[in-house]
Write a protein that holds these residues in place. Sequence first.
Motif, short mmCIF file in Angstrom:
data_model
loop_
_atom_site.label_atom_id
_atom_site.label_comp_id
_atom_site.label_asym_id
_atom_site.label_seq_id
_atom_site.Cartn_x
_atom_site.Cartn_y
_atom_site.Cartn_z
N SER A 1 -8.84 1.97 63.32
CA SER A 1 -9.70 2.84 64.24
C SER A 1 -11.52 2.89 65.04
O SER A 1 -11.78 2.31 63.78
CB SER A 1 -9.69 4.26 64.32
OG SER A 1 -7.78 4.52 63.77
N LEU B 1 -14.58 4.86 66.32
CA LEU B 1 -14.78 6.81 66.87
C LEU B 1 -15.20 6.69 68.40
O LEU B 1 -15.89 5.59 69.09
CB LEU B 1 -15.87 6.87 66.55
CG LEU B 1 -16.54 8.60 66.35
CD1 LEU B 1 -15.27 9.14 65.96
CD2 LEU B 1 -17.39 8.78 65.68
N HIS C 1 -14.71 10.83 74.39
CA HIS C 1 -14.62 10.62 76.57
C HIS C 1 -15.07 12.43 76.63
O HIS C 1 -15.26 13.22 76.02
CB HIS C 1 -13.25 11.86 75.73
CG HIS C 1 -11.94 12.38 77.85
ND1 HIS C 1 -10.57 12.69 77.20
CD2 HIS C 1 -11.97 11.31 78.76
CE1 HIS C 1 -10.29 11.90 78.44
NE2 HIS C 1 -10.97 11.55 79.28
N TRP D 1 -12.88 6.85 78.36
CA TRP D 1 -13.54 7.07 76.65
C TRP D 1 -14.48 5.70 76.63
O TRP D 1 -14.63 4.60 77.39
CB TRP D 1 -12.71 6.52 75.76
CG TRP D 1 -11.20 7.86 76.15
CD1 TRP D 1 -10.44 7.75 77.64
CD2 TRP D 1 -11.23 8.82 75.32
NE1 TRP D 1 -10.17 9.07 76.90
CE2 TRP D 1 -10.26 9.62 75.53
CE3 TRP D 1 -11.46 8.93 73.97
CZ2 TRP D 1 -9.32 10.40 75.12
CZ3 TRP D 1 -11.15 9.34 73.55
CH2 TRP D 1 -10.37 10.84 73.62
N THR E 1 -22.64 12.48 66.89
CA THR E 1 -21.52 12.50 65.89
C THR E 1 -22.07 13.48 64.60
O THR E 1 -21.18 13.64 63.68
CB THR E 1 -21.03 11.12 65.38
OG1 THR E 1 -21.69 10.08 65.09
CG2 THR E 1 -21.11 10.35 66.72
N THR F 1 -17.85 16.78 65.26
CA THR F 1 -16.60 16.83 66.10
C THR F 1 -17.01 18.06 67.21
O THR F 1 -17.27 17.69 68.39
CB THR F 1 -15.44 16.81 66.37
OG1 THR F 1 -14.95 17.51 65.26
CG2 THR F 1 -14.99 15.27 65.49
N GLU F 2 -17.44 19.05 66.84
CA GLU F 2 -17.85 20.12 67.73
C GLU F 2 -19.17 20.37 68.67
O GLU F 2 -19.13 21.15 69.62
CB GLU F 2 -17.54 21.73 66.53
CG GLU F 2 -16.44 21.81 66.07
CD GLU F 2 -14.96 21.46 67.16
OE1 GLU F 2 -15.39 21.89 68.00
OE2 GLU F 2 -14.30 21.07 67.37
N GLU G 1 -15.95 15.09 74.00
CA GLU G 1 -14.77 15.38 72.82
C GLU G 1 -14.34 13.40 72.11
O GLU G 1 -14.83 12.62 72.43
CB GLU G 1 -12.81 15.36 72.78
CG GLU G 1 -12.21 14.75 72.07
CD GLU G 1 -11.04 14.91 72.68
OE1 GLU G 1 -9.99 15.21 71.05
OE2 GLU G 1 -10.44 14.88 73.74
N LEU G 2 -15.18 13.88 70.46
CA LEU G 2 -14.42 12.38 69.79
C LEU G 2 -13.76 12.74 69.34
O LEU G 2 -12.99 13.78 68.74
CB LEU G 2 -16.03 12.79 68.82
CG LEU G 2 -18.05 12.48 69.36
CD1 LEU G 2 -18.49 12.72 68.13
CD2 LEU G 2 -18.17 11.00 69.42
N ARG G 3 -12.85 10.82 68.37
CA ARG G 3 -11.53 10.93 68.65
C ARG G 3 -11.76 10.13 67.73
O ARG G 3 -12.15 7.97 68.76
CB ARG G 3 -10.70 11.00 69.65
CG ARG G 3 -9.27 11.69 68.76
CD ARG G 3 -8.49 12.27 69.43
NE ARG G 3 -8.08 12.08 70.81
CZ ARG G 3 -6.80 11.12 71.13
NH1 ARG G 3 -6.01 10.75 71.62
NH2 ARG G 3 -7.86 11.13 72.68
N TRP G 4 -10.99 9.58 66.89
CA TRP G 4 -11.02 8.38 66.22
C TRP G 4 -9.70 7.74 66.84
O TRP G 4 -8.40 8.30 66.95
CB TRP G 4 -10.28 7.98 64.80
CG TRP G 4 -11.66 8.93 63.73
CD1 TRP G 4 -12.28 9.75 63.18
CD2 TRP G 4 -12.95 7.77 63.57
NE1 TRP G 4 -13.17 9.75 62.05
CE2 TRP G 4 -13.61 8.42 63.13
CE3 TRP G 4 -12.85 6.31 63.51
CZ2 TRP G 4 -14.70 7.68 62.21
CZ3 TRP G 4 -14.08 5.53 63.31
CH2 TRP G 4 -14.70 6.42 62.17
N VAL G 5 -9.04 6.47 67.69
CA VAL G 5 -8.73 6.41 67.81
C VAL G 5 -7.98 4.41 67.77
O VAL G 5 -8.76 3.67 67.09
CB VAL G 5 -8.93 5.97 68.96
CG1 VAL G 5 -7.94 4.90 70.33
CG2 VAL G 5 -9.26 7.29 70.09
#
Length: 161
Positions: free
Chosen positions: A15, A17, A20, A33, A58, A97-98, A104-108
Amino acid sequence: MMKLTTLCYIEQNGSYLMLHRTKKEIDPNKDKWIAPGGKFLEGETPEECMLREVKEETGLTLKDYRLRGIVTFLSDQWEGEYMFLYTADQFEGKLETESCDEGELRWVKKEEILSLTLWEGDKIFLKYLMEGGEYFSLKLRYQGEHLAEVQETFPKIGNNP
């Protein structure tokens, strides 16, 4: 004058990082993104900028990273940009992440990345990154949000034949 920026695609378990971009009202990347990164501060090298921006956005400290390419963005609606594009797969720290004030941070998963809301030019360089190819240079010319022109080069670095 062209602005100088960095992006770093951080990889873990197949994935990337991704960020968004939703929090800033005036943001050319609004609702897109992208990877963590940002603008150079006065006197920074590309590496210093990338490491600082990744840490700020991050909470992660990169331990191993690689310059993969340079992307030149031109547009009829915003300032031109030279972007130094990195990948990294070793880091330490806790993902915060907060605390990201960009979105918004997300592993994709890599196989899902191209289905996200991305700039069209980002899809081109993301394919290069995911294929593990050589160093590259891209010139992307936009008319509004439409990708109007692409120039790709794969320069040889150093004394390699």
